[in-house]
Design a protein around this motif. Structure first.
Motif, PDB file in Angstrom:
ATOM      1  N   LYS A 140       0.810  -1.224   0.000  1.00 51.10           N
ATOM      2  CA  LYS A 140       0.000   0.000   0.000  1.00 51.10           C
ATOM      3  C   LYS A 140       0.840   1.270   0.000  1.00 51.10           C
ATOM      4  O   LYS A 140       0.571   2.203  -0.757  1.00 51.10           O
ATOM      5  CB  LYS A 140      -0.940   0.022   1.213  1.00 51.10           C
ATOM      6  CG  LYS A 140      -2.213  -0.734   1.028  1.00 51.10           C
ATOM      7  CD  LYS A 140      -3.280  -0.312   2.014  1.00 51.10           C
ATOM      8  CE  LYS A 140      -2.839  -0.322   3.450  1.00 51.10           C
ATOM      9  NZ  LYS A 140      -3.949   0.026   4.361  1.00 51.10           N
ATOM     10  N   GLU A 141       1.836   1.314   0.880  1.00 54.71           N
ATOM     11  CA  GLU A 141       2.572   2.559   1.072  1.00 54.71           C
ATOM     12  C   GLU A 141       3.269   3.016  -0.204  1.00 54.71           C
ATOM     13  O   GLU A 141       3.297   4.209  -0.506  1.00 54.71           O
ATOM     14  CB  GLU A 141       3.579   2.397   2.210  1.00 54.71           C
ATOM     15  CG  GLU A 141       2.935   2.222   3.578  1.00 54.71           C
ATOM     16  CD  GLU A 141       1.943   3.328   3.904  1.00 54.71           C
ATOM     17  OE1 GLU A 141       2.258   4.511   3.651  1.00 54.71           O
ATOM     18  OE2 GLU A 141       0.839   3.002   4.391  1.00 54.71           O
ATOM     19  N   ASN A 143       2.295   2.526  -3.180  1.00 53.29           N
ATOM     20  CA  ASN A 143       1.315   2.880  -4.211  1.00 53.29           C
ATOM     21  C   ASN A 143       0.539   4.155  -3.896  1.00 53.29           C
ATOM     22  O   ASN A 143      -0.269   4.596  -4.714  1.00 53.29           O
ATOM     23  CB  ASN A 143       0.339   1.719  -4.421  1.00 53.29           C
ATOM     24  CG  ASN A 143       0.989   0.554  -5.139  1.00 53.29           C
ATOM     25  OD1 ASN A 143       1.673   0.740  -6.138  1.00 53.29           O
ATOM     26  ND2 ASN A 143       0.808  -0.650  -4.618  1.00 53.29           N
ATOM     27  N   ARG A 144       0.770   4.732  -2.734  1.00 52.99           N
ATOM     28  CA  ARG A 144       0.157   6.020  -2.414  1.00 52.99           C
ATOM     29  C   ARG A 144       0.867   7.135  -3.184  1.00 52.99           C
ATOM     30  O   ARG A 144       2.079   7.044  -3.446  1.00 52.99           O
ATOM     31  CB  ARG A 144       0.276   6.323  -0.920  1.00 52.99           C
ATOM     32  CG  ARG A 144      -0.558   5.437  -0.012  1.00 52.99           C
ATOM     33  CD  ARG A 144      -0.251   5.794   1.431  1.00 52.99           C
ATOM     34  NE  ARG A 144      -1.033   5.036   2.384  1.00 52.99           N
ATOM     35  CZ  ARG A 144      -2.238   5.395   2.822  1.00 52.99           C
ATOM     36  NH1 ARG A 144      -2.781   6.512   2.385  1.00 52.99           N
ATOM     37  NH2 ARG A 144      -2.879   4.648   3.697  1.00 52.99           N
ATOM     38  N   ASN A 250     -10.283   7.769  -0.593  1.00 60.63           N
ATOM     39  CA  ASN A 250      -8.949   7.229  -0.842  1.00 60.63           C
ATOM     40  C   ASN A 250      -8.940   5.787  -0.373  1.00 60.63           C
ATOM     41  O   ASN A 250      -8.935   5.511   0.823  1.00 60.63           O
ATOM     42  CB  ASN A 250      -7.888   8.048  -0.097  1.00 60.63           C
ATOM     43  CG  ASN A 250      -6.476   7.565  -0.393  1.00 60.63           C
ATOM     44  OD1 ASN A 250      -6.271   6.580  -1.113  1.00 60.63           O
ATOM     45  ND2 ASN A 250      -5.492   8.259   0.146  1.00 60.63           N
ATOM     46  N   TYR A 252      -6.725   3.679  -0.287  1.00 57.11           N
ATOM     47  CA  TYR A 252      -5.513   3.265   0.414  1.00 57.11           C
ATOM     48  C   TYR A 252      -5.528   3.646   1.896  1.00 57.11           C
ATOM     49  O   TYR A 252      -4.642   3.221   2.646  1.00 57.11           O
ATOM     50  CB  TYR A 252      -4.279   3.848  -0.270  1.00 57.11           C
ATOM     51  CG  TYR A 252      -3.938   3.138  -1.563  1.00 57.11           C
ATOM     52  CD1 TYR A 252      -3.317   1.898  -1.548  1.00 57.11           C
ATOM     53  CD2 TYR A 252      -4.263   3.696  -2.788  1.00 57.11           C
ATOM     54  CE1 TYR A 252      -3.016   1.233  -2.724  1.00 57.11           C
ATOM     55  CE2 TYR A 252      -3.960   3.041  -3.978  1.00 57.11           C
ATOM     56  CZ  TYR A 252      -3.342   1.808  -3.932  1.00 57.11           C
ATOM     57  OH  TYR A 252      -3.039   1.142  -5.101  1.00 57.11           O
ATOM     58  N   ASP A 253      -6.502   4.456   2.319  1.00 57.08           N
ATOM     59  CA  ASP A 253      -6.670   4.718   3.749  1.00 57.08           C
ATOM     60  C   ASP A 253      -7.329   3.513   4.412  1.00 57.08           C
ATOM     61  O   ASP A 253      -8.144   2.816   3.790  1.00 57.08           O
ATOM     62  CB  ASP A 253      -7.543   5.950   3.975  1.00 57.08           C
ATOM     63  CG  ASP A 253      -6.822   7.236   3.601  1.00 57.08           C
ATOM     64  OD1 ASP A 253      -5.580   7.224   3.565  1.00 57.08           O
ATOM     65  OD2 ASP A 253      -7.510   8.243   3.352  1.00 57.08           O
ATOM     66  N   ASN A 254      -7.008   3.292   5.678  1.00 57.24           N
ATOM     67  CA  ASN A 254      -7.642   2.178   6.391  1.00 57.24           C
ATOM     68  C   ASN A 254      -9.141   2.391   6.537  1.00 57.24           C
ATOM     69  O   ASN A 254      -9.925   1.445   6.489  1.00 57.24           O
ATOM     70  CB  ASN A 254      -7.006   2.006   7.767  1.00 57.24           C
ATOM     71  CG  ASN A 254      -5.678   1.275   7.696  1.00 57.24           C
ATOM     72  OD1 ASN A 254      -5.449   0.485   6.796  1.00 57.24           O
ATOM     73  ND2 ASN A 254      -4.793   1.559   8.621  1.00 57.24           N
ATOM     74  N   SER A 265     -11.978   0.236   4.710  1.00 58.78           N
ATOM     75  CA  SER A 265     -11.555   0.014   3.323  1.00 58.78           C
ATOM     76  C   SER A 265     -11.322  -1.479   3.082  1.00 58.78           C
ATOM     77  O   SER A 265     -10.834  -2.190   3.963  1.00 58.78           O
ATOM     78  CB  SER A 265     -10.265   0.783   3.042  1.00 58.78           C
ATOM     79  OG  SER A 265      -9.703   0.383   1.806  1.00 58.78           O
ATOM     80  N   ILE A 267      -9.030  -2.729   1.510  1.00 59.09           N
ATOM     81  CA  ILE A 267      -7.599  -3.024   1.569  1.00 59.09           C
ATOM     82  C   ILE A 267      -6.990  -2.411   2.833  1.00 59.09           C
ATOM     83  O   ILE A 267      -5.798  -2.098   2.855  1.00 59.09           O
ATOM     84  CB  ILE A 267      -6.852  -2.535   0.303  1.00 59.09           C
ATOM     85  CG1 ILE A 267      -6.986  -1.018   0.141  1.00 59.09           C
ATOM     86  CG2 ILE A 267      -7.367  -3.246  -0.924  1.00 59.09           C
ATOM     87  CD1 ILE A 267      -6.092  -0.481  -0.976  1.00 59.09           C
ATOM     88  N   SER A 268      -7.804  -2.274   3.882  1.00 60.22           N
ATOM     89  CA  SER A 268      -7.265  -1.833   5.159  1.00 60.22           C
ATOM     90  C   SER A 268      -6.372  -2.927   5.735  1.00 60.22           C
ATOM     91  O   SER A 268      -6.417  -4.084   5.302  1.00 60.22           O
ATOM     92  CB  SER A 268      -8.396  -1.509   6.137  1.00 60.22           C
ATOM     93  OG  SER A 268      -9.077  -2.686   6.507  1.00 60.22           O
ATOM     94  N   ALA A 319      -1.002  -3.032  -7.242  1.00 56.43           N
ATOM     95  CA  ALA A 319      -1.716  -1.759  -7.105  1.00 56.43           C
ATOM     96  C   ALA A 319      -3.172  -1.923  -7.510  1.00 56.43           C
ATOM     97  O   ALA A 319      -3.530  -2.810  -8.293  1.00 56.43           O
ATOM     98  CB  ALA A 319      -1.063  -0.696  -7.972  1.00 56.43           C
TER      99      ALA A 319
END
Length: 852
Positions: A140-141, A143-144, A250, A252-254, A265, A267-268, A319
């Motif tokens: 995740k990190e 891909n932000r 977003n 990608y945020d939890n 999310s 993907i959390s 991603a």
């Protein structure tokens, strides 16, 4: 002897099975799986022995390793959604390499036969879909967008709100014929099955900059365009409210905030504990990039979770290339029939992805059941001109006002046609002109006037308005029947200066009360708009209950005239005030003030020095200077024309207030200092809802009579007040130092949703706790300093006002909110100081609150 035989048998059994296992032949199969057409390897393909649950999934490079000691397994099955299953023979007891080519399945199913059978239990363990989502989480990190050192992009934000499926016959009715030009402006193509009637439209174009170290973000508003419903409607506040509901998503945020609720999310970090994941398809995008379609659904459909699909790249970045997030219909959210968020991502030159478009749609209605008509809203955010790792001068990242300039608010049509990153539908393009025509119609103006009086309590007369209506009449034991009439100026008179006034008369005490204030804005903005910069001069003569500070309504509100217990301790107050407020773009602000304050006891209240009880004091005068500091990072407001309401978010609010009283200045009778501090924060707890937490503390320096001490906020009404002690009597305690904590927990139906009946009612659970520490030091104790006023006693000489001892005052409540979508009812209990006179050990309190 029997135990020796048992252990001997056990030993030989273990030895036998160990030797058998050691010499048993093992079948080991390795290999890779590829697409028969393009020869690309296929990750997460299931390879298993036919008819068994023994299997593995291929890794990111399409490779697998499968082993067993069972000599009866003679065939493997290779399966992947979108491809034909392959069955291959294996040789038991041998190590062998089997490479597999899978062929896409082109067969169309004309008939589906469903047979009843035992549903296999869903497991995370050995689940290829879960293994894939864990890879997405692990990456995740990187891909932000924040993974880059520098990012810049242009953003076009379009918000549309309107009616859906309004009958075409409406415009033909006599009453609505005059509005035919609006009612016939329909869009039947954008949303299948819906006829949309756009009413509200806002467009915003901005240039955005981000720097990682030191971290800074900046938004420059290049253009903003908004429908204008006329001076009676708060147009900018309406925009802010809609955007608060449709927050930027977003993935990608939890946690994702949407319609005032916090969604986990997919993907959390802990999403596999709340979601079920399934690999449902593989596709190839326009760049020949292989994607896995991963479908997900909540484990518990009543939790605040999404359902839908995400599309994951198989290039090693894992991603999100596309996502469809749907709010499942079982969630306990009011007035929402459906919500869907569609996210699309584009590839950067380095192969990673950035979001290119986000579309959030919501269908609103009083009921979740299908209806012929509803309210429908869409927010579309389009990103373009995306540039990464291109440093700019420091000035590009220095944050300035995010409010659009006058030039940005007055861009012509040519500007928007050239710079829009998206297009308007034919119906949307007509909204601005239609609403401009509507606001000039007399019938529309009358309708808005009536709505303003009913909802806001004010009746407008252009430059002045009268209200609020709920304060016109009230009553209390001191004033008896009380009439009040007031009003205030509007921005139609001026944006720089405001006047507010009221006059009231009590028929029992036969006294007039009144208020007058004049405010001047120093930054040529409304005094209610951020950032504030104004000076106010005011005078008020009115009654007040010591310690009463009900946050949600004015004291003269008719409904608050009904109070429990003994309620006859009042003050007549005269306040001459000068206040200055200055806010900065960083949301740091300071205040400065002057107040000449005269208090006169009323009702059963009295000011009597202990050493001279026969000569009561009729007036207590103080002259005070004050200064305050406040910091509320990232605070947002629902901005009204002549008010503003903070919108809750996850950031804390810090407040510090200092007061200095000067003896001898303008009749001031005491020297003292006061300091008060407070921290407020909303703590979001994902599936457990949220908690509003407040920490408070303060101290009085100097020797002063009890009216000048810290008096806790008590509440003797039957309304539940968040910031007051709802079972504490007015003026029951006084302190010269205090520390307090308040927790108000909202579970948002987390527990009730597990109970079928309560789930259907859509009720939600609340829990609150309020703890107050404090005390009265010797220097402010009238029994030690007899020149101070006696703490109040009742007619029989029994004390009714106390200083807190070593034991804190504690009260708590459990409650149910969202009853009929509006009502909160709390069972409140007081845990100590129960020996005080006229106290209530418990009570039922209610509160009305509109919420989603």
């Amino acid at each position: 002897m029997k135990f020796k035989k048992f252990y001997k048998s056990l030993f030989f059994s273990i030895f036998f099975f160990s030797v058998t296992s050691l010499f048993a032949q093992t079948t080991i199969i390795t290999g890779s799986v590829t697409d028969a057409g393009n020869k690309q390897t296929l990750p997460y393909v299931v390879v298993a022995f036919t008819g068994t649950t023994t299997g593995v999934a291929t890794d990111n490079n399409g490779k697998y390793r499968l082993s067993t000691t069972n000599q009866t397994y003679k065939q493997i099955k290779i399966s992947f959604l979108g491809y034909k299953d392959a069955f291959l023979t294996v040789i038991p007891g041998k190590e062998q390499v089997i490479n597999v080519k899978l062929f896409p399945s082109a067969q169309q199913l004309n008939q589906v036969v469903i047979k009843a059978g035992k549903k296999p239990k869903y497991r995370n363990k050995d689940n290829p879909a879960v293994e894939l989502i864990r890879q997405v989480i692990a990456n995740k990190e990187k891909n932000r967008p924040e993974a880059y050192d520098y990012v810049e992009y242009r953003e076009y934000d379009k918000m549309m709100f309107g009616a859906a499926n309004v009958s075409a016959k409406f415009s033909d009715r006599k009453f609505f014929r005059k509005y035919k030009f609006i009612l016939d402006n329909r869009d039947t193509t954008t949303v299948p099955g819906k006829s949309l009637l756009p009413i509200f439209l806002n467009e915003k174009l901005s240039q955005n900059y981000y720097r990682k170290n030191p971290e800074k973000t900046r938004e420059i508003v290049l253009g903003e365009k908004n429908v204008n419903f006329g001076p009676a409607v708060d147009n900018s506040g309406l925009t802010q409210f809609f955007k608060h509901l449709y927050t930027k998503v977003n993935i990608y945020d939890n946690n994702v905030m949407l319609i005032t609720s916090q969604f986990l999310s997919p993907i959390s970090d802990n999403s596999p504990n709340y979601y079920k994941f399934f690999i449902t398809d593989t596709i190839t995008d326009e760049h020949n990039q292989k994607l896995v379609e991963l479908s997900f659904t909540p484990r518990n459909t009543n939790d605040v979770l999404f359902e839908g699909q995400i599309y994951i790249t198989l290039d090693g970045n894992y991603a999100v290339q596309k996502a469809v997030l749907i709010v499942n219909k079982h969630i306990n959210i009011n007035f929402i029939r459906s919500i869907e968020v569609d996210l699309n991502f584009e590839q950067n030159p380095d192969g990673r992805y950035h979001m290119s478009k986000s579309t959030t749609t919501a269908d609103f209605g009083a009921s979740k059941k299908d209806a012929k008509s509803s309210l429908y809203g869409t927010r579309t955010i389009t990103l373009g001109n995306y540039v990464v790792n291109k440093p700019r001068p420091d000035t590009a990242y220095n944050k300035q006002s995010e409010e659009a300039s006058d030039d940005a608010k007055n861009r012509n049509d040519a500007f928007w046609q050239k710079n829009r990153l998206d297009t308007l539908t034919t119906a949307e393009s007509k909204v601005y002109k239609n609403i401009d025509s509507l606001k000039d119609m007399p019938s529309y103006k009358r309708t808005v006037d009536i709505a303003t009086l009913l909802l806001a309590g004010y009746k407008g007369f252009g430059k002045f308005e009268i209200g609020p209506a709920n304060t016109f009449y009230s009553f209390n034991p001191v004033e008896g029947f009380k009439l009040r009439l007031g009003g205030r100026t509007t921005p139609a008179l001026s944006k720089r200066y405001y006047f507010e006034t009221y006059a009231a008369y009590g028929f029992k005490d036969e006294r007039w009360k009144y208020f007058l204030s004049a405010t001047y804005s120093l930054n040529n903005k409304s005094i209610y708009k951020f950032p504030q910069d104004y000076v106010r001069v005011s005078f008020q003569r009115d009654t007040k209950i010591p310690g009463a500070s009900l946050q949600f309504v004015e004291e003269d509100n008719f409904l608050l005239s009904f109070k429990r217990g003994v309620n006859d301790k009042y003050l007549y107050n005269d306040n001459y005030k000068i206040d200055y407020v200055h806010e900065f773009e960083s949301h740091f602000s300071y205040t400065a003030g002057f107040n000449k304050w005269t208090q006169e006891p009323a009702g059963s209240l009295y000011f009597n020095p202990v050493n001279d009880l026969s000569n009561p004091v009729h007036h207590l005068t103080t002259t005070e200077f004050s200064a305050g500091l406040r910091y509320a990072p990232n605070e947002e407001f629902y901005q009204g024309k002549i008010y503003r309401t903070p919108l809750p978010n996850k950031y804390p609010i810090f407040q510090l207030q200092f007061t200095e009283a000067v003896k001898g200045l303008l009749g001031g009778e005491y020297n003292y200092q006061k300091i008060d501090a407070r921290i407020d924060k909303r703590v979001y707890e994902s599936q457990l809802g949220y908690a509003d937490v407040a920490l408070m503390g303060g101290k009085v320096f100097g020797t002063v009579p009890y009216p000048l001490l810290s008096i806790p906020h008590a509440n003797q009404t039957y309304a539940y007040d968040i910031d007051s002690y709802n079972l504490m009597n007015f003026l029951e305690f006084v302190n010269d130092h205090y520390e307090a904590i308040r927790i108000d927990q909202h579970f948002m139906g987390f527990f009730f949703n597990k109970v079928p009946l309560l789930k259907k009612l859509k009720w939600r659970e609340t829990l609150s706790l309020k703890v107050l520490y404090g005390g009265l030091s010797d220097k402010n104790n009238p029994s030690i300093h007899p020149s101070l006023y006696q703490l109040p006693v009742d007619a029989n000489g029994v004390p009714i006002t106390y200083g807190l001892g070593r034991t804190p005052y504690v009260e708590g409540s459990v409650g149910i909110e969202n009853i009929f979508k509006l009502i909160r009812i709390d069972f409140v209990e007081r845990f100590n100081y129960l020996d005080h006179p006229n106290v209530a050990n418990w009570g039922i309190r209610t509160r009305i609150k509109f919420d989603f």
